[in-house]
Design a protein around this motif. Sequence first.
Motif, mmCIF file in Angstrom:
data_model
loop_
_atom_site.group_PDB
_atom_site.id
_atom_site.type_symbol
_atom_site.label_atom_id
_atom_site.label_comp_id
_atom_site.label_asym_id
_atom_site.label_seq_id
_atom_site.Cartn_x
_atom_site.Cartn_y
_atom_site.Cartn_z
ATOM 1 N N GLY A 27 -18.935 108.584 106.338
ATOM 2 C CA GLY A 27 -20.334 108.498 106.727
ATOM 3 C C GLY A 27 -20.569 108.550 108.222
ATOM 4 O O GLY A 27 -21.721 108.559 108.680
ATOM 5 N N GLY A 28 -19.499 108.597 109.016
ATOM 6 C CA GLY A 28 -19.644 108.634 110.460
ATOM 7 C C GLY A 28 -20.038 110.019 110.954
ATOM 8 O O GLY A 28 -19.851 111.027 110.269
ATOM 9 N N ASP A 29 -20.581 110.047 112.161
ATOM 10 C CA ASP A 29 -20.962 111.308 112.795
ATOM 11 C C ASP A 29 -19.705 111.994 113.315
ATOM 12 O O ASP A 29 -19.068 111.518 114.261
ATOM 13 C CB ASP A 29 -21.922 111.018 113.946
ATOM 14 N N ASP A 39 -11.734 112.006 125.019
ATOM 15 C CA ASP A 39 -11.543 113.455 124.922
ATOM 16 C C ASP A 39 -11.688 113.953 123.486
ATOM 17 O O ASP A 39 -11.657 115.167 123.245
ATOM 18 C CB ASP A 39 -10.175 113.859 125.465
ATOM 19 N N TRP A 40 -11.809 113.026 122.533
ATOM 20 C CA TRP A 40 -11.864 113.369 121.117
ATOM 21 C C TRP A 40 -13.229 113.062 120.527
ATOM 22 O O TRP A 40 -13.886 112.091 120.922
ATOM 23 C CB TRP A 40 -10.830 112.580 120.314
ATOM 24 N N THR A 41 -13.622 113.864 119.534
ATOM 25 C CA THR A 41 -14.699 113.496 118.637
ATOM 26 C C THR A 41 -14.091 112.767 117.436
ATOM 27 O O THR A 41 -12.860 112.742 117.253
ATOM 28 C CB THR A 41 -15.455 114.728 118.139
ATOM 29 N N LEU A 42 -14.972 112.222 116.605
ATOM 30 C CA LEU A 42 -14.475 111.572 115.389
ATOM 31 C C LEU A 42 -13.723 112.574 114.521
ATOM 32 O O LEU A 42 -12.694 112.241 113.929
ATOM 33 C CB LEU A 42 -15.630 110.946 114.615
ATOM 34 N N GLU A 43 -14.200 113.803 114.450
ATOM 35 C CA GLU A 43 -13.478 114.817 113.677
ATOM 36 C C GLU A 43 -12.097 115.084 114.271
ATOM 37 O O GLU A 43 -11.115 115.243 113.526
ATOM 38 C CB GLU A 43 -14.276 116.117 113.612
ATOM 39 N N ASP A 44 -12.000 115.141 115.584
ATOM 40 C CA ASP A 44 -10.690 115.320 116.229
ATOM 41 C C ASP A 44 -9.746 114.187 115.822
ATOM 42 O O ASP A 44 -8.552 114.418 115.555
ATOM 43 C CB ASP A 44 -10.831 115.323 117.750
ATOM 44 N N LEU A 45 -10.268 112.971 115.821
ATOM 45 C CA LEU A 45 -9.447 111.813 115.462
ATOM 46 C C LEU A 45 -8.958 111.925 114.023
ATOM 47 O O LEU A 45 -7.777 111.683 113.732
ATOM 48 C CB LEU A 45 -10.260 110.528 115.648
ATOM 49 N N ASP A 83 -16.529 119.895 106.565
ATOM 50 C CA ASP A 83 -17.053 119.201 105.390
ATOM 51 C C ASP A 83 -16.384 117.836 105.255
ATOM 52 O O ASP A 83 -15.156 117.759 105.106
ATOM 53 C CB ASP A 83 -16.802 120.031 104.134
ATOM 54 N N PRO A 84 -17.131 116.739 105.309
ATOM 55 C CA PRO A 84 -16.516 115.405 105.240
ATOM 56 C C PRO A 84 -15.686 115.188 103.983
ATOM 57 O O PRO A 84 -14.625 114.551 104.037
ATOM 58 C CB PRO A 84 -17.720 114.459 105.300
ATOM 59 N N THR A 141 -15.775 103.771 116.996
ATOM 60 C CA THR A 141 -16.693 104.909 116.955
ATOM 61 C C THR A 141 -17.811 104.705 115.951
ATOM 62 O O THR A 141 -18.979 105.009 116.229
ATOM 63 C CB THR A 141 -15.923 106.195 116.596
ATOM 64 N N THR A 142 -17.469 104.178 114.786
ATOM 65 C CA THR A 142 -18.457 104.065 113.711
ATOM 66 C C THR A 142 -19.141 102.708 113.659
ATOM 67 O O THR A 142 -20.144 102.551 112.952
ATOM 68 C CB THR A 142 -17.795 104.327 112.342
ATOM 69 N N GLY A 143 -18.600 101.721 114.373
ATOM 70 C CA GLY A 143 -19.165 100.377 114.330
ATOM 71 C C GLY A 143 -18.666 99.551 113.169
ATOM 72 O O GLY A 143 -19.156 98.431 112.937
ATOM 73 N N ALA A 144 -17.671 100.050 112.426
ATOM 74 C CA ALA A 144 -17.108 99.305 111.299
ATOM 75 C C ALA A 144 -16.289 98.121 111.802
ATOM 76 O O ALA A 144 -15.811 98.098 112.940
ATOM 77 C CB ALA A 144 -16.228 100.227 110.455
ATOM 78 N N ASP A 145 -16.126 97.139 110.954
ATOM 79 C CA ASP A 145 -15.266 96.008 111.281
ATOM 80 C C ASP A 145 -13.809 96.470 111.321
ATOM 81 O O ASP A 145 -13.417 97.404 110.612
ATOM 82 C CB ASP A 145 -15.402 94.899 110.231
#
Length: 264
Positions: A27-29, A39-45, A83-84, A141-145
């Motif tokens: 569900g993250g961006d 240097d990374w986006t969430l997708e890169d990670l 695609d997630p 990045t997502t704010g998750a615990d």
Amino acid sequence: MIGTLDHERYCAEVLAEADAFRRTVRGGDLKATVPTCPDWTLEDLIRHVGGALRWVDTTVRTRATEMVPFDSVPEYKGPAGSDPAALDAWLAEGARLTTEALRGIGPDTPIWVWAPGQPSGFWARRMTHETVVHRADAAATTGADFLLDPEVAADTIEEYTQLICMIPTLRPDHESNRLLGTGRTLRLHATDTPPGTHADWVVDLSGTAPAYRHTAEEATVTLHAPAADLLRVYYRRLSPDTPGVEITGDRAFLDEWLSVSSFG
């Protein structure tokens, strides 16, 4: 490098941590910047973690005796597009394959490992902690615990400390080597580890190579925190000024240490 968990536990943790990582990014961006790896986006990670799993799976399944080129690893880069659901399925399959390979090879098989003299069990432990640390990146990045068993957190600290002590061998030109011979020490104190689990690490920079010991002695600077927070500060994934982290001693030395204590 002796771990504090057994091989089957590490294998189980690789799968569990990959599942926890998948939940953290869900569900993250995908275009969001990773604050701890800017240097990374969430997708890169996501692709980094999934690619590392595939690379280790290939290394272990082929009983590689030298480093496997990344471009020879099947599905190393992951699915085309963003695609997630496809990324999640790729991660899940990679974690499953890697866990199967690690269980199949056992901990004592001679195999290529980038740390000198280590058998196949190195990879089960390394991928446990690789995924733990990148889950911390994902949570930032997502704010998750970010929740982690203190026993696993303590072993993550233990492994990183062991690797730090190899820096002069692995990276003779590493910037942190300039801290050697200064007589200073860094102590990490985990406030929540269960009985029988390491709670203290003292990294000693007095000699020509880092050394460490498990003692509660006075140090140049000491970090006190729950193990999950302690490992994130140690890995430079959490500010030492975070509430719940206590610093005693020479704060300037801590900042100097953190500025150079990366394998990157």
